[in-house]
Design a protein around this motif. Structure first.
Motif, PDB file in Angstrom:
ATOM      1  N   GLN A  56      46.186 -12.386  20.446  1.00 48.54           N
ATOM      2  CA  GLN A  56      46.323 -14.012  19.998  1.00 48.54           C
ATOM      3  C   GLN A  56      46.339 -14.807  21.558  1.00 48.54           C
ATOM      4  O   GLN A  56      45.519 -15.921  21.738  1.00 48.54           O
ATOM      5  CB  GLN A  56      47.463 -14.469  19.413  1.00 48.54           C
ATOM      6  CG  GLN A  56      47.450 -15.854  18.734  1.00 48.54           C
ATOM      7  CD  GLN A  56      46.439 -16.109  17.694  1.00 48.54           C
ATOM      8  OE1 GLN A  56      46.372 -15.131  16.765  1.00 48.54           O
ATOM      9  NE2 GLN A  56      45.412 -16.707  17.805  1.00 48.54           N
ATOM     10  N   THR A  57      46.859 -14.290  22.711  1.00 51.24           N
ATOM     11  CA  THR A  57      46.733 -15.103  23.750  1.00 51.24           C
ATOM     12  C   THR A  57      45.666 -15.025  24.481  1.00 51.24           C
ATOM     13  O   THR A  57      44.972 -15.882  24.958  1.00 51.24           O
ATOM     14  CB  THR A  57      47.900 -14.366  24.820  1.00 51.24           C
ATOM     15  OG1 THR A  57      49.197 -14.359  24.219  1.00 51.24           O
ATOM     16  CG2 THR A  57      48.148 -14.953  26.001  1.00 51.24           C
ATOM     17  N   ALA A  58      44.998 -13.884  24.221  1.00 49.21           N
ATOM     18  CA  ALA A  58      43.473 -13.807  24.762  1.00 49.21           C
ATOM     19  C   ALA A  58      42.434 -14.745  24.293  1.00 49.21           C
ATOM     20  O   ALA A  58      41.680 -15.293  24.904  1.00 49.21           O
ATOM     21  CB  ALA A  58      42.940 -12.189  24.683  1.00 49.21           C
ATOM     22  N   LYS A  59      42.826 -14.995  23.038  1.00 50.83           N
ATOM     23  CA  LYS A  59      42.071 -16.006  22.286  1.00 50.83           C
ATOM     24  C   LYS A  59      42.457 -17.531  23.074  1.00 50.83           C
ATOM     25  O   LYS A  59      41.545 -18.291  22.979  1.00 50.83           O
ATOM     26  CB  LYS A  59      42.172 -16.129  20.573  1.00 50.83           C
ATOM     27  CG  LYS A  59      41.258 -17.232  19.888  1.00 50.83           C
ATOM     28  CD  LYS A  59      41.511 -17.053  18.389  1.00 50.83           C
ATOM     29  CE  LYS A  59      40.843 -15.751  18.002  1.00 50.83           C
ATOM     30  NZ  LYS A  59      39.186 -15.974  17.964  1.00 50.83           N
ATOM     31  N   ALA A  60      43.546 -17.675  23.152  1.00 48.09           N
ATOM     32  CA  ALA A  60      44.122 -19.071  23.641  1.00 48.09           C
ATOM     33  C   ALA A  60      43.545 -19.072  24.689  1.00 48.09           C
ATOM     34  O   ALA A  60      43.029 -20.159  25.309  1.00 48.09           O
ATOM     35  CB  ALA A  60      45.673 -19.028  23.503  1.00 48.09           C
ATOM     36  N   VAL A  61      43.636 -18.254  25.760  1.00 50.81           N
ATOM     37  CA  VAL A  61      42.994 -18.320  27.182  1.00 50.81           C
ATOM     38  C   VAL A  61      41.579 -18.577  27.238  1.00 50.81           C
ATOM     39  O   VAL A  61      41.237 -19.482  27.795  1.00 50.81           O
ATOM     40  CB  VAL A  61      43.323 -16.905  28.022  1.00 50.81           C
ATOM     41  CG1 VAL A  61      42.482 -16.907  29.293  1.00 50.81           C
ATOM     42  CG2 VAL A  61      44.901 -16.794  28.366  1.00 50.81           C
ATOM     43  N   ALA A  62      40.787 -17.872  26.319  1.00 48.17           N
ATOM     44  CA  ALA A  62      39.263 -17.896  26.166  1.00 48.17           C
ATOM     45  C   ALA A  62      38.782 -19.483  25.731  1.00 48.17           C
ATOM     46  O   ALA A  62      38.001 -20.169  26.205  1.00 48.17           O
ATOM     47  CB  ALA A  62      38.854 -17.138  25.511  1.00 48.17           C
ATOM     48  N   ALA A  79      44.791  -5.321  28.286  1.00 48.66           N
ATOM     49  CA  ALA A  79      44.214  -5.267  26.897  1.00 48.66           C
ATOM     50  C   ALA A  79      43.334  -6.626  26.801  1.00 48.66           C
ATOM     51  O   ALA A  79      42.190  -6.699  26.194  1.00 48.66           O
ATOM     52  CB  ALA A  79      45.283  -5.257  25.950  1.00 48.66           C
ATOM     53  N   MET A  80      43.945  -7.746  27.543  1.00 49.27           N
ATOM     54  CA  MET A  80      43.366  -9.092  27.476  1.00 49.27           C
ATOM     55  C   MET A  80      42.176  -8.982  28.215  1.00 49.27           C
ATOM     56  O   MET A  80      41.031  -9.594  27.866  1.00 49.27           O
ATOM     57  CB  MET A  80      44.399 -10.270  27.979  1.00 49.27           C
ATOM     58  CG  MET A  80      45.446 -10.432  26.749  1.00 49.27           C
ATOM     59  SD  MET A  80      46.089 -12.000  27.171  1.00 49.27           S
ATOM     60  CE  MET A  80      47.212 -11.437  28.550  1.00 49.27           C
ATOM     61  N   LYS A  81      41.961  -8.319  29.316  1.00 46.47           N
ATOM     62  CA  LYS A  81      40.826  -8.068  30.152  1.00 46.47           C
ATOM     63  C   LYS A  81      39.496  -7.398  29.403  1.00 46.47           C
ATOM     64  O   LYS A  81      38.327  -7.925  29.174  1.00 46.47           O
ATOM     65  CB  LYS A  81      41.019  -7.428  31.405  1.00 46.47           C
ATOM     66  CG  LYS A  81      41.829  -8.244  32.418  1.00 46.47           C
ATOM     67  CD  LYS A  81      41.964  -7.539  33.632  1.00 46.47           C
ATOM     68  CE  LYS A  81      42.671  -8.458  34.806  1.00 46.47           C
ATOM     69  NZ  LYS A  81      42.966  -7.491  36.129  1.00 46.47           N
ATOM     70  N   ALA A  82      39.952  -6.521  28.317  1.00 45.82           N
ATOM     71  CA  ALA A  82      39.123  -5.923  27.631  1.00 45.82           C
ATOM     72  C   ALA A  82      38.677  -6.760  26.539  1.00 45.82           C
ATOM     73  O   ALA A  82      37.319  -6.898  26.259  1.00 45.82           O
ATOM     74  CB  ALA A  82      39.740  -4.574  27.060  1.00 45.82           C
ATOM     75  N   PRO A  84      36.028  -4.502  22.141  1.00 44.08           N
ATOM     76  CA  PRO A  84      36.915  -4.039  22.632  1.00 44.08           C
ATOM     77  C   PRO A  84      37.960  -3.290  21.989  1.00 44.08           C
ATOM     78  O   PRO A  84      38.115  -3.399  20.940  1.00 44.08           O
ATOM     79  CB  PRO A  84      37.924  -5.208  23.385  1.00 44.08           C
ATOM     80  CG  PRO A  84      37.382  -6.119  22.504  1.00 44.08           C
ATOM     81  CD  PRO A  84      35.984  -6.032  21.832  1.00 44.08           C
ATOM     82  N   GLU A  85      38.666  -2.267  22.820  1.00 42.56           N
ATOM     83  CA  GLU A  85      39.769  -1.541  22.126  1.00 42.56           C
ATOM     84  C   GLU A  85      40.505  -1.094  23.219  1.00 42.56           C
ATOM     85  O   GLU A  85      40.225  -1.336  24.510  1.00 42.56           O
ATOM     86  CB  GLU A  85      39.424  -0.465  21.348  1.00 42.56           C
ATOM     87  CG  GLU A  85      38.518   0.630  22.322  1.00 42.56           C
ATOM     88  CD  GLU A  85      38.072   1.926  21.538  1.00 42.56           C
ATOM     89  OE1 GLU A  85      38.780   2.931  20.932  1.00 42.56           O
ATOM     90  OE2 GLU A  85      36.907   2.196  21.364  1.00 42.56           O
TER      91      GLU A  85
END
Length: 291
Positions: free
Chosen positions: A93-99, A142-145, A152-153
């Motif tokens: 969820q944080t990866a989505k917020a950042v992007a 994981a977020m970088k992936a 990604p996995e």
């Protein structure tokens, strides 16, 4: 050298849109918003700066929401988490917020991160204090992936997920800068291991004299194979002192961040004006020293 400002956005502070416009008008490069999801009432973890925990720590708003509001009314100002407590957040969820924030700001987001200091707060999110740095590294990996791969996995001790598809991807390539906060030497080592910048704090006793540590940091960077300039230094909590500011600039610090009170415009704007004057004077002094 760039200059930023950090504030705890609360319901009694300047709003993010109003402050963002004021910063951009005065030539600031970035706006930084910290994070605490809550403060457990046990209060066993001591405040790193000593004394009682200020009220703004209990009241601070979500950084992604406030920074999005600031980005919506500015065009040049970079918006930054300072810092995002990634050990307390779901990495998908944080990866989505950042992007998403990088998209809506057109590539102006800086992802300042840290593990935090409040053991009880992170425990409420399922992270145990002794494992916090291992958790942080896995969540960043994981977020970088997620940001850089179409399917990604990730499979680690603390984070694991099978192949997925998730968008949006960030505007900035390969992803927004991951700027790692923490004291020397361990925080600096983490920044060199998986970060795109290091954020020491000028006013916390545990961090020591940041200026005196910079030669050691650069030696560590060289040993880690990081080329000069690959891991820029942002110093938080800088004093309103022209001599100190010029010493940071002479030492090669890339960005200084002034701390603002969680207050309304009548208290904050005069501080911004003073800091803007210092910024201009420091730039003029740098030009004279180079000439």
């Amino acid at each position: 050298m760039d200059f930023g400002a950090a504030i705890f956005f609360t319901d009694y502070s300047m709003g993010p849109g109003e402050l963002g416009r004021a910063l951009e008008e005065r030539g600031f490069e970035s706006l930084w918003a910290p994070e605490h999801s809550h403060i457990p009432l046990s209060r066993r973890s001591p405040f790193p700066q000593g004394g009682d925990l200020p009220k703004k720590y209990y009241d601070v708003m979500d950084p992604f929401v406030t920074l999005a509001a600031a980005a919506a009314v500015t065009t040049r100002l970079r918006v930054a988490t300072g810092i995002c407590l990634v050990v307390q957040r779901d990495p998908i969820q944080t990866a989505k917020a950042v992007a998403t924030l990088d998209q809506v700001s057109h590539g102006r987001f800086l992802f300042g991160i840290g593990a935090g200091w409040n053991a009880e707060e992170m425990a409420d999110h399922g992270t145990q204090f002794p494992s916090r740095f291992a958790v942080m590294r896995e969540r960043v990996e994981a977020m970088k992936a997620i940001w850089t791969q179409s399917k990604p996995e990730y499979h680690g001790k603390f984070v694991t997920f099978p192949p997925m598809m998730t968008w949006p991807k960030p505007v900035q390539q390969p992803h927004p800068p991951v700027i790692v906060g923490g004291a020397f030497p361990y925080g600096a080592r983490r920044a060199l291991a998986y970060g795109d910048g290091w954020v020491p704090h000028a006013r916390r006793p545990a961090y020591g004299d940041v200026l005196g540590l910079l030669p050691q940091f650069r030696a560590m960077a060289a040993e880690a194979g990081r080329p000069p300039g690959a891991v820029p230094v942002t110093v938080f909590g800088v004093a309103e002192d022209l001599d100190v500011i010029q010493r940071y600039e002479d030492a090669g610090v890339d960005r200084l961040v002034f701390n603002l009170p969680a207050a309304k415009a009548d208290e904050v704007l005069p501080i911004l004006d003073r800091c803007a004057t210092l910024m201009r004077e420091a730039s003029g002094g740098a030009g004279r020293r180079r000439g």
